[in-house]
Write an enzyme that holds these catalytic residues in place. Structure first.
Site, mmCIF file in Angstrom:
data_model
loop_
_atom_site.group_PDB
_atom_site.id
_atom_site.type_symbol
_atom_site.label_atom_id
_atom_site.label_comp_id
_atom_site.label_asym_id
_atom_site.label_seq_id
_atom_site.Cartn_x
_atom_site.Cartn_y
_atom_site.Cartn_z
ATOM 1 N N GLU A 297 14.671 -44.974 -6.637
ATOM 2 C CA GLU A 297 13.747 -44.724 -5.522
ATOM 3 C C GLU A 297 14.301 -45.243 -4.199
ATOM 4 O OE1 GLU A 297 10.053 -46.683 -6.552
ATOM 5 O OE2 GLU A 297 11.128 -48.236 -7.655
ATOM 6 N N GLY B 187 11.540 -41.984 -8.928
ATOM 7 C CA GLY B 187 10.247 -42.281 -8.297
ATOM 8 C C GLY B 187 10.231 -41.554 -6.978
ATOM 9 N N THR B 188 9.830 -40.296 -7.020
ATOM 10 C CA THR B 188 10.046 -39.434 -5.847
ATOM 11 C C THR B 188 9.112 -39.756 -4.690
ATOM 12 O OG1 THR B 188 8.776 -37.773 -7.032
ATOM 13 C CG2 THR B 188 11.158 -37.511 -7.000
ATOM 14 N N ASN B 189 8.024 -40.485 -4.947
ATOM 15 C CA ASN B 189 7.188 -40.878 -3.799
ATOM 16 C C ASN B 189 7.981 -41.834 -2.919
ATOM 17 O OD1 ASN B 189 5.242 -39.472 -5.106
ATOM 18 N ND2 ASN B 189 4.075 -41.262 -5.767
ATOM 19 N N HIS C 138 -16.040 -9.378 1.034
ATOM 20 C CA HIS C 138 -14.974 -10.260 1.513
ATOM 21 C C HIS C 138 -15.080 -11.638 0.875
ATOM 22 C CE1 HIS C 138 -13.207 -13.174 4.361
ATOM 23 N NE2 HIS C 138 -12.248 -12.254 4.440
ATOM 24 N N SER D 131 14.404 -42.964 -13.944
ATOM 25 C CA SER D 131 13.206 -42.192 -13.636
ATOM 26 C C SER D 131 13.120 -42.102 -12.123
ATOM 27 C CB SER D 131 11.973 -42.888 -14.216
ATOM 28 O OG SER D 131 10.828 -42.154 -13.853
ATOM 29 N N MET E 193 -4.911 -5.996 10.459
ATOM 30 C CA MET E 193 -5.721 -5.020 11.174
ATOM 31 C C MET E 193 -6.629 -4.247 10.239
ATOM 32 S SD MET E 193 -4.688 -1.563 13.090
ATOM 33 C CE MET E 193 -5.162 -0.580 11.689
ATOM 34 N N ARG F 86 -3.511 2.891 8.460
ATOM 35 C CA ARG F 86 -3.777 1.732 7.609
ATOM 36 C C ARG F 86 -2.592 0.774 7.641
ATOM 37 N NH1 ARG F 86 -4.827 4.460 1.851
ATOM 38 N NH2 ARG F 86 -6.121 2.600 1.580
ATOM 39 N N ARG G 286 -3.220 -1.335 -6.616
ATOM 40 C CA ARG G 286 -2.355 -2.519 -6.565
ATOM 41 C C ARG G 286 -2.701 -3.387 -7.765
ATOM 42 N NH1 ARG G 286 -5.342 -4.955 -1.267
ATOM 43 N NH2 ARG G 286 -7.417 -4.953 -2.133
ATOM 44 N N GLY H 6 -6.041 -10.768 6.492
ATOM 45 C CA GLY H 6 -6.097 -11.135 7.909
ATOM 46 C C GLY H 6 -5.600 -10.054 8.848
ATOM 47 N N CYS I 147 8.845 -39.228 -12.056
ATOM 48 C CA CYS I 147 7.500 -39.748 -12.260
ATOM 49 C C CYS I 147 6.692 -39.818 -10.984
ATOM 50 C CB CYS I 147 7.549 -41.107 -12.933
ATOM 51 S SG CYS I 147 8.325 -42.371 -11.914
ATOM 52 N N LYS J 131 0.833 -1.204 0.000
ATOM 53 C CA LYS J 131 0.000 0.000 0.000
ATOM 54 C C LYS J 131 0.868 1.254 0.000
ATOM 55 C CE LYS J 131 -3.790 -0.680 2.358
ATOM 56 N NZ LYS J 131 -4.360 -0.979 3.683
ATOM 57 N N TYR K 79 12.626 -34.735 -18.561
ATOM 58 C CA TYR K 79 11.169 -34.613 -18.546
ATOM 59 C C TYR K 79 10.617 -34.764 -17.146
ATOM 60 C CZ TYR K 79 10.919 -39.713 -18.067
ATOM 61 O OH TYR K 79 11.049 -40.988 -17.608
HETATM 62 P P1 ADP Z 1 -7.747 -2.489 3.391
HETATM 63 O O1 ADP Z 1 -6.316 -2.836 3.389
HETATM 64 O O2 ADP Z 1 -8.593 -3.391 4.199
HETATM 65 O O3 ADP Z 1 -8.278 -2.243 2.025
HETATM 66 P P2 ADP Z 1 -7.490 0.338 3.706
HETATM 67 O O4 ADP Z 1 -6.357 0.831 4.509
HETATM 68 O O5 ADP Z 1 -7.341 0.380 2.242
HETATM 69 O O6 ADP Z 1 -7.870 -1.101 4.188
HETATM 70 O O7 ADP Z 1 -8.749 1.170 4.139
HETATM 71 C C1 ADP Z 1 -10.035 0.780 3.827
HETATM 72 C C2 ADP Z 1 -10.822 1.936 3.285
HETATM 73 O O8 ADP Z 1 -10.753 3.056 4.136
HETATM 74 C C3 ADP Z 1 -10.305 2.460 1.968
HETATM 75 O O9 ADP Z 1 -10.843 1.774 0.906
HETATM 76 C C4 ADP Z 1 -10.822 3.866 1.959
HETATM 77 O O10 ADP Z 1 -12.126 3.893 1.453
HETATM 78 C C5 ADP Z 1 -10.826 4.235 3.399
HETATM 79 N N1 ADP Z 1 -9.710 5.106 3.711
HETATM 80 C C6 ADP Z 1 -8.478 4.768 4.129
HETATM 81 N N2 ADP Z 1 -7.709 5.863 4.306
HETATM 82 C C7 ADP Z 1 -8.480 6.896 3.972
HETATM 83 C C8 ADP Z 1 -8.255 8.308 3.931
HETATM 84 N N3 ADP Z 1 -7.087 8.834 4.253
HETATM 85 N N4 ADP Z 1 -9.280 9.072 3.538
HETATM 86 C C9 ADP Z 1 -10.466 8.545 3.215
HETATM 87 N N5 ADP Z 1 -10.737 7.248 3.223
HETATM 88 C C10 ADP Z 1 -9.755 6.424 3.617
HETATM 89 MG MG MG Z 2 -7.791 -0.987 0.789
#
Ligand code: ADP
Ligand code: MG
Ligand code: MG
Length: 888
Positions: A758, A779-781, A468, A777, A107, A96, A352, A105, A844, A26, A864
């Protein structure tokens, strides 16, 4: 002094896209967008090195961090004209998390940080909108309490729901500033009750609390599970991004949304995404309000009555389209972006490389080559070989009758069928018990990752295409239908109901993730066509690949599938599988139970024509491609009659009393059959067995050559050789049979004799064995079993502990253990080549279809790999990628 903080904003940045390891994905991309002059709210990234240092020093920060953060905040003030904590015009920020690889997973984000009882008033004044200010404050209290103070999100939701019900409100947007003020009083009371102290009012305390929560979340259970499933090392650490807030919740001219520059399900080149007016943060993906389409075309297609971004905010939309195109050109790949419009002004918050299904990845890669954006070599690298499995996923048979239960969004393609389960725990338990399940939830959260992993498919009643469930399912290659709003789930009763029909836990359903349909019962499925983009990309892969790809196949059906998937030969034909055939097993048993060589030869004579027919079929299907046939390998007792009925049948056929048969079976009993009387050891005691088999092979080769007009050169493989003299013993007999057949038919025979490697002894004495063997050949198992001294059938009971405890990084039966088994292979290859420079080398075992193992085979220079027919495309692509990588 170490630089721990990197700033971005206002058309410049200290970081760049290449710095993902340091800044996280990010942070690196926010920097890159800033450098490109794309509108990004200013901010800074605290590096992943701080995370590493934090854990190395008992959760303490580097000494210089605080002052570097202060400097970065000062820069944000200069750019925005606002000061953090200022009581007249406060700078608000988001905090963020951002690891090197995207990690659901981790925060959750904290938005609107810096608000307190005083600054909220200031925000109301500056924005001229009291309702907006208090909406932002209540969001902040809830997010901060959940993420940093670890209070239940749900308890806040309950306060809000009660408040709405009490006042007759339906939507959050119905609440006025005064309403939010009242809700905030309850929120703060809740925090004070739970924490024993008031909600933190000091912006700096809020900021450091959030930073600490991000670093702390790196080690939470969800993140640890996600890393384990995705092979992400704990040592990478996460970065923290602090960024000035922009507000999508400032009324009707503000909005927030997410988008992909191309369709991540199909690969179609069209902007794809969703947005909400007057909303903030994760409102779009939370599935509470139904999001709107970005483009007019998508709105029409979805038959939505809610206006598109294209019509409600045409100027911001046009700028957004241009930015997406620019980012795609810049990164030369499909982009997944997040944006916010604040009072008509567009801000980019994230970009991304977008996750995609394999189907979409294929289409995009092939399209981008046609567009001149990437080369065909790059296209090869864009597809995850293991993901090709997704394309081999069944789809619903077009002729099948569909009894629709409900419909939702086509969130992740492919069809899946299984029993209904309503929790991730049930899903895991059922799968462990060998049952196939579809996970049904109102919506999923990161806690459900393990359950989703265990399921065939996922069905949710809430949430859009970017919910999600949808995002994670696509990443896993699992079919998913999301937002099937007509379904009512009753978790307590274990039922779901739609349009008067009720299904219960354990009932079978089928979901069609490509059509968004939920169907009653198990619906017939069919395999997809492997042409078009698939064929094109595989063609490019075949052009750069050095290693050949063969299949492990013994039946004509398998051989045909193997060829249709592009196999260039058979690397392993296990002849024992042919012995289990109903029509033959009696003759096989007669052979095993015979007392004398004469009796044994009599039984073998019955088997000869059947074996010959097997090989003729195989040679004909393979049409001159190489076929490696392994002579009989398993311990003989595997073929013996076990049930009373079987014993009676054999006793009748052989005219031998049942009691005698039982005695013989007991006499053949072995304590450790895998290390017992099997493989070449059978031939040392009963040479006539292999003699029959090779006679069948030679006669079949002559016949198939006549019928196909192709030169057939069988490769005869002797299993479980550990001593050169064993192979010599067999080779002499093979040559004798060949001469006999040649003399009788007047046809000269071409054939090769080789061995499986093997056993460690075979690997170590490979130079000797290569004096006789024309090919090896691996036979890696078995080689894995014998190198580790580990029985594969028993290992599953304890191997998990090794993997969880990090004692082994991978299951050695899935991915070659390079250090041990791999060294054994390298050594055997080197010694074999010393004796016979052009010795043919292949593998194989199951590993032949595992991309990481294929890569290893390339480094050893094997000729192969051979794998199960359905994995042939995976091996072809993996071999191409390995060749490209090896060249570098
Ligand atoms: P995740 O990694 O779960 O996508 P983000 O850090 O991208 O979490 O944040 C989730 C959402 O929070 C973003 O899609 C955006 O809509 C909002 N957000 C994050 N930072 C800002 C910011 N500085 N201003 C406005 N919205 C924000
Ligand atoms: Mg995001
Ligand atoms: Mg999130």
């Amino acid at each position: 002094m170490t630089k721990w903080v990197y700033t971005f904003g206002d058309g410049a940045a200290e970081g760049a896209a290449e710095m993902k390891a340091l800044l996280g994905g990010k942070g690196a991309n926010l920097a890159e967008m800033s450098n490109l002059g794309i509108p990004v709210p200013p901010g800074f990234t605290i590096t992943t090195e701080v995370c590493t240092a934090f854990y190395a020093n008992e959760r303490a920060y580097p000494a210089e961090l605080a002052s570097q953060v202060d400097d970065a905040l000062a820069l944000m003030s200069r750019i925005t004209g606002k000061n953090f904590g200022d009581e007249a015009d406060p700078l608000l920020v988001s905090v963020r998390s951002g690891a090197r690889a995207s990690m659901p997973g981790m925060m959750d984000t904290v938005l609107n940080l810096g608000l307190n009882d005083v600054t909220v008033e200031a925000l109301a004044k500056v924005a001229g909108d009291e309702r907006f200010a208090y909406d932002s404050y209540r969001r902040f209290i809830q997010m901060y309490s959940n993420v940093v103070l670890d209070l239940e999100h749900h308890d806040f939701e309950e306060i809000l729901e009660d408040y709405k019900e009490h006042n007759g409100y339906v939507l959050d947007t119905d609440l006025t500033a005064d309403d939010w003020k009242a809700v905030i009083v309850s929120y703060k009371a809740l925090v004070e009750r739970a924490m024993g102290k008031p909600f933190p009012q000091d912006p700096r305390q809020q900021l450091w609390g959030s930073i600490g929560a991000v670093f702390g979340s790196w080690m939470n259970a969800r993140a640890v599970t996600y890393r384990r499933l995705h092979d992400i090392p704990a040592s990478w650490g996460t970065a923290v991004n602090v960024q000035a807030m922009v507000f999508g919740n400032m009324g009707e001219t503000s909005a927030t949304g997410v988008a992909f520059s191309r369709n991540p399900s199909t690969g179609e080149k069209a902007l794809y995404g969703e947005f909400l007016v007057n909303a903030q943060g994760e409102d779009v993906v939370a599935g509470i309000r139904t999001p709107q389409n970005l483009t007019e075309a998508a709105r029409i297609q979805a038959e939505s009555d809610k206006p598109s971004l294209e019509t409600v905010m045409p100027a911001a939309y046009a700028e957004f389209v241009a930015i997406c195109e620019r980012l795609e050109k810049h990164y030369r790949d499909m982009q997944d972006v997040e944006f916010t419009v604040e009072r008509g002004k567009l801000w980019m918050l994230q970009c991304r490389i977008g996750k995609r299904t394999t189907k979409a990845a294929l289409k995009m890669a092939v399209d981008m080559v046609a567009e001149g954006l990437i080369t065909s070599t790059e296209a090869i690298g864009r597809i995850d070989p293991a993901g090709l499995d997704q394309l081999l996923h069944p789809t619903i048979d077009p002729k099948a009758e569909r009894k629709q239960f409900a419909h939702g969004l086509p969130a992740s393609p492919g069809a899946a069928c299984g029993e209904i389960v309503f929790t991730s725990e049930e899903a895991e338990a059922a799968t462990q018990a060998g049952r196939k399940v579809v996970l049904v939830r109102v919506e999923t959260s990161p806690e459900d990752i393990h359950g989703m992993h265990a399921s065939e498919g996922i069905l949710t009643t809430r949430g859009g295409m970017t919910s999600h469930a949808a995002v994670v399912a696509r990443g896993m290659g699992k079919p998913c239908v999301s937002g099937a709003g007509a379904i009512r789930i009753d978790y307590a009763a274990g039922t779901m109901t739609a349009e008067g029909v009720t299904l219960k836990r354990g009932d079978k359903i089928t979901i069609d993730g490509s059509a968004g349909q939920v169907l009653i019962g198990a619906v017939p499925m069919s395999r997809p066509e492997l042409s078009g983009d698939f064929a094109k990309l595989m063609g490019w892969a075949d052009d750069v690949r050095r290693m050949k790809v063969r299949a492990n196949a013994e039946t004509p059906a398998d051989a045909k599938v193997a060829r249709s998937f592009g196999a260039e030969g058979i690397g392993l034909c296990r002849t024992e599988h042919m012995f289990f055939d109903e029509g033959r097993i009696v003759a096989v048993r007669e052979m095993i139970l015979a007392d004398t060589e004469a009796e044994r030869r009599e039984a073998l004579a019955k088997l000869l024509p059947m074996q010959r027919k097997d090989f003729v079929d195989l040679f004909e299907i393979m049409h001159g491609l190489p076929v490696t046939i392994r002579l009989l390998d398993p311990p003989l007792h595997e073929f013996l009659p076990k049930t009373e009925a079987e014993i009676a049948e054999v006793s009748a056929a052989m005219g031998v009393p049942a009691a005698k048969l039982k005695d013989r079976a007991e006499a053949l009993h072995e304590f450790n059959p895998m290390l017992g009387h099997r493989g070449v050891r059978l031939a040392i005691s009963f040479p006539e067995i292999y003699e029959m088999q090779v006679r069948a092979i030679f006669e079949a080769a002559i016949q198939a050559a006549k019928e196909t007009g192709e030169h057939v050169v069988p490769e005869i493989m002797v299993p479980l050789v550990g001593i050169k003299a064993e192979l010599d013993f067999v080779k002499t007999r093979i040559d004798a049979v060949a001469k006999e057949v040649a003399d009788k038919t007047g046809v000269t025979l071409d054939y090769h004799v080789g061995t499986m490697i093997e056993l460690p002894r075979a690997a170590i004495t490979a130079d000797k064995i290569a004096e006789t063997a024309e090919f090896f050949s691996f036979g890696t198992n078995d080689l894995t079993q014998t190198t580790f001294g580990l029985s594969r059938d028993d290992a599953s009971k304890f191997l998990n502990y090794y993997l969880k405890g990090g004692i082994l990084e991978h299951d050695p039966f899935v991915t070659i253990d390079k250090e041990g088994v791999g060294s054994m292979i390298e050594l055997a290859a080197e010694r074999g080549r010393k004796t016979r420079p052009n010795i043919k080398l292949g593998i194989c075992g199951e590993h032949g279809g595992d991309p990481a193992s294929v890569k290893f085979c390339e480094t050893v220079g094997l000729d192969y790999v051979s794998c199960s027919p359905f994995r042939v495309p995976i091996a072809r692509l993996a071999a191409a990628q390995a060749a490209l990588e090896h060249k570098k």
